[in-house]
Write an enzyme that holds these catalytic residues in place. Structure first.
Site, mmCIF file in Angstrom:
data_model
loop_
_atom_site.group_PDB
_atom_site.id
_atom_site.type_symbol
_atom_site.label_atom_id
_atom_site.label_comp_id
_atom_site.label_asym_id
_atom_site.label_seq_id
_atom_site.Cartn_x
_atom_site.Cartn_y
_atom_site.Cartn_z
ATOM 1 N N SER A 116 0.954 -0.872 -0.305
ATOM 2 C CA SER A 116 0.380 -0.263 -0.048
ATOM 3 C C SER A 116 0.953 1.706 0.078
ATOM 4 O O SER A 116 1.869 1.362 0.251
ATOM 5 C CB SER A 116 -0.854 -0.037 1.100
ATOM 6 O OG SER A 116 -1.283 1.183 1.518
ATOM 7 N N TYR B 62 -2.576 -1.463 10.403
ATOM 8 C CA TYR B 62 -2.500 -1.471 9.176
ATOM 9 C C TYR B 62 -1.240 -1.205 8.628
ATOM 10 O O TYR B 62 -0.527 -1.259 7.640
ATOM 11 C CB TYR B 62 -3.648 -0.426 8.619
ATOM 12 C CG TYR B 62 -3.924 -0.602 7.183
ATOM 13 C CD1 TYR B 62 -4.508 -2.132 7.075
ATOM 14 C CD2 TYR B 62 -3.543 0.081 5.659
ATOM 15 C CE1 TYR B 62 -4.257 -2.100 5.057
ATOM 16 C CE2 TYR B 62 -3.386 0.193 4.820
ATOM 17 C CZ TYR B 62 -4.046 -1.878 4.301
ATOM 18 O OH TYR B 62 -4.166 -1.495 3.747
#
Length: 319
Positions: free
Chosen positions: A164, A176
């Site tokens: 990401s 995350y």
């Protein structure tokens, strides 16, 4: 001088485009193992590669995900249940793949499975919250890769890891970004280790797209759950209206910046799998290219200022 530099830039991108055009031959004999095919990027990639003639092994967490893929794809596509958190599940799928591919080996594995919750400020979370996400987003990537790595080496194939832009810069608290930084590090170390074996290791770094990871209903439910379990003193630190402001950001900003065109990411994945000369990294989405990645290269004081300026203010802010 300006025209000279512009010409060099145009020549570079034209050269890169031509160089990256060739695709690998004999797709019908190449097996591709994809995790997280219930929805989103994994689901779309499985369908796309199946149409191109690859032998796709699509792993899903739910039976419904398997059934929907079978209906949408050709009889060449194989579906299987996979829980990346379970050693037994990972080993069982790896054994099945070994029987299928035989001496040809596995051409590619795409580590796409991931979750985005629980996510919130670090002091809202427990160590179990971190562990639950790391078990999927990081440990799951490592476990799946290692389970089929001998088959990848046999085929001199590819490992494609979906990280990401938040593996390049931390714009939010919680596990995350930590998990995605971990995927980036695993990707880099594996790429160096596997180079002598002719194995290519590629990384996909998407920006914001409309998937379960950016599902505003899911994110809002997660934030409310975390807020409700907080001790009163921490709620007082943030302020009674903090929750409502965060929910407004989740519903408004996240929804607005999330791109609905998932093929931007899927095309990067497909290129990583099928190009003769794939890129080491793929930045998918205009927000990734024009904002997040440039921001990650800025001095820390600059990126911190920009991120803090856009953050929801807390009640007990120290000036």
């Amino acid at each position: 001088m300006f025209l000279y530099l512009l010409g060099l830039v145009v020549f570079y991108y034209l050269y890169r485009w031509v160089r990256e055009l060739p695709r690998v031959p004999d797709k019908g004999s190449k097996y591709v193992y994809i995790t997280g095919c219930d929805s989103g990027f994994g689901n779309l990639l499985a369908r796309h590669l199946d149409k191109q003639g690859f032998r796709v092994i699509a792993s899903c967490f739910t039976e419904k995900g398997e059934e929907d893929l079978k209906k949408a794809c050709s009889s060449n596509l194989i579906t299987t249940h996979l829980d990346v958190r379970s050693k037994d599940s990972v080993a069982k799928v790896a054994a099945m793949i070994k029987d299928k591919v035989g001496e040809r080996g596995l051409w590619a594995v795409v580590n796409n499975a991931g979750v985005s919750v629980p996510t919130g400020p670090c002091d809202w979370l427990t160590i179990d919250d971190y562990k639950s996400m790391l078990d999927v987003n990081l440990n799951g990537v490592i476990a799946v890769t290692l389970s089929v790595l001998p088959l990848i080496k046999k085929a001199r194939g590819r490992v494609v890891n979906v990280a990401s832009v938040f593996g390049r810069i931390s714009a939010t608290g919680g596990p995350y970004t930590l998990s995605k930084y971990g995927v980036e590090a695993f990707n880099d170390s594996l790429r160096i280790n596997m180079a002598p074996f002719g194995v290519k290791v590629l990384c996909i770094e998407p920006g914001f797209f409309k998937t379960n990871v950016t599902d505003t209903a899911l994110l809002s439910k997660n934030i409310k759950m975390l807020w409700d379990r907080l001790p009163q003193d921490i709620r007082d630190d943030y302020g009674h209206d903090y929750l409502q402001k965060v929910l407004e950001v989740a519903m408004d900003k996240v929804a607005k910046i999330s791109d609905a065109d998932l093929m931007k990411v899927v095309n990067c994945m497909e290129h990583a799998i099928s190009a003769v000369r794939p890129r080491t990294r793929y930045s998918a989405g205009w927000d990734a290219k024009l904002f997040w990645l440039p921001l990650s290269y800025m001095p820390t004081c600059v990126s911190d200022y920009i991120l803090n300026k856009e953050a929801v203010p807390i009640a007990k802010q120290i000036q």
